[in-house]
Design a protein around this motif. Structure first.
Motif, short mmCIF file in Angstrom:
data_model
loop_
_atom_site.label_atom_id
_atom_site.label_comp_id
_atom_site.label_asym_id
_atom_site.label_seq_id
_atom_site.Cartn_x
_atom_site.Cartn_y
_atom_site.Cartn_z
N UNK A 1 48.61 61.20 59.84
CA UNK A 1 47.83 62.32 60.05
C UNK A 1 47.96 62.88 61.62
N UNK A 2 47.75 61.55 62.48
CA UNK A 2 48.11 61.74 63.95
C UNK A 2 49.37 62.19 64.42
N UNK B 1 43.86 57.70 50.55
CA UNK B 1 45.19 57.73 50.96
C UNK B 1 46.02 58.87 51.19
N UNK B 2 45.26 60.00 50.78
CA UNK B 2 46.14 61.59 50.86
C UNK B 2 45.25 62.38 51.92
N UNK C 1 47.91 64.83 52.51
CA UNK C 1 49.43 64.57 51.87
C UNK C 1 49.64 65.50 50.73
N UNK C 2 50.65 66.29 51.06
CA UNK C 2 51.11 67.33 49.97
C UNK C 2 52.64 66.96 49.57
N UNK D 1 52.94 65.42 54.88
CA UNK D 1 51.38 65.77 55.20
C UNK D 1 51.23 67.09 56.03
N UNK D 2 50.39 68.00 55.74
CA UNK D 2 50.09 69.34 56.10
C UNK D 2 48.59 69.24 56.66
N UNK D 3 48.54 70.25 57.70
CA UNK D 3 47.04 70.55 57.76
C UNK D 3 46.35 71.52 56.58
N UNK D 4 45.40 71.05 56.00
CA UNK D 4 44.66 72.12 54.97
C UNK D 4 43.42 72.86 55.45
#
Length: 147
Positions: free
Chosen positions: A26-27, A98-99, A130-131, A135-138
């Motif tokens: 994420x970071x 985890x996601x 996690x997509x 990983x993406x900003x949701x």
């Protein structure tokens, strides 16, 4: 000996990647976000958002829910008052699973308006998920620091 060193370096790089967990992943997304913001890279920043992301920018008057609206926001924000900059100052990350990871903190955005540098402190929250394999900003929310 040279083959042993190469094998060791390869093994170390594979282990480093394997050690990265949700927080680190994420970071890394936020590092890319900061880089894209600072470079006024609209395409680069928009691609970090999931297609169904929820977005409240500092200047948002309504909840932004469509990728084209996120693009429009960043076109207005990043393509004026250049050069732009962003730093995530103090922050805390909470691993939800985890996601999914929530990162909340204080940031500083900078720019130049009418030939004069400006700086704006704010409060920011990212939810990064996690997509598929990435990983993406949701979720994104930034508000100005109260005076």
């Amino acid at each position: 000996m040279r083959k042993l060193l190469i094998a060791g370096a390869l093994f170390a790089s594979l282990c480093t990647t394997a050690i990265a967990g949700p927080k680190e992943e994420a970071l890394q997304v936020l590092e890319k976000w900061t880089k894209a913001f600072t470079e006024s890279d609209v395409d680069g920043i928009v691609k970090l958002y999931a297609p169904d992301a929820l977005f409240f920018g500092t200047g948002s008057k309504t909840l932004v829910t469509k990728p084209e609206e996120i693009r429009k926001y960043f076109e207005q924000a990043l393509l004026s008052n250049r050069p732009r900059g962003a730093t995530l100052d103090t922050h805390s990350a909470t691993v939800l699973s985890d996601t999914a990871v929530v990162v909340t903190g204080l940031d500083t955005v900078t720019g130049v308006r009418d030939g004069k540098p400006f700086s704006a402190n704010g409060r920011v929250t990212f939810v990064v998920a996690k997509r598929g394999s990435g990983w993406q900003i949701v979720h994104f929310h930034r508000s100005a620091m109260p005076k």
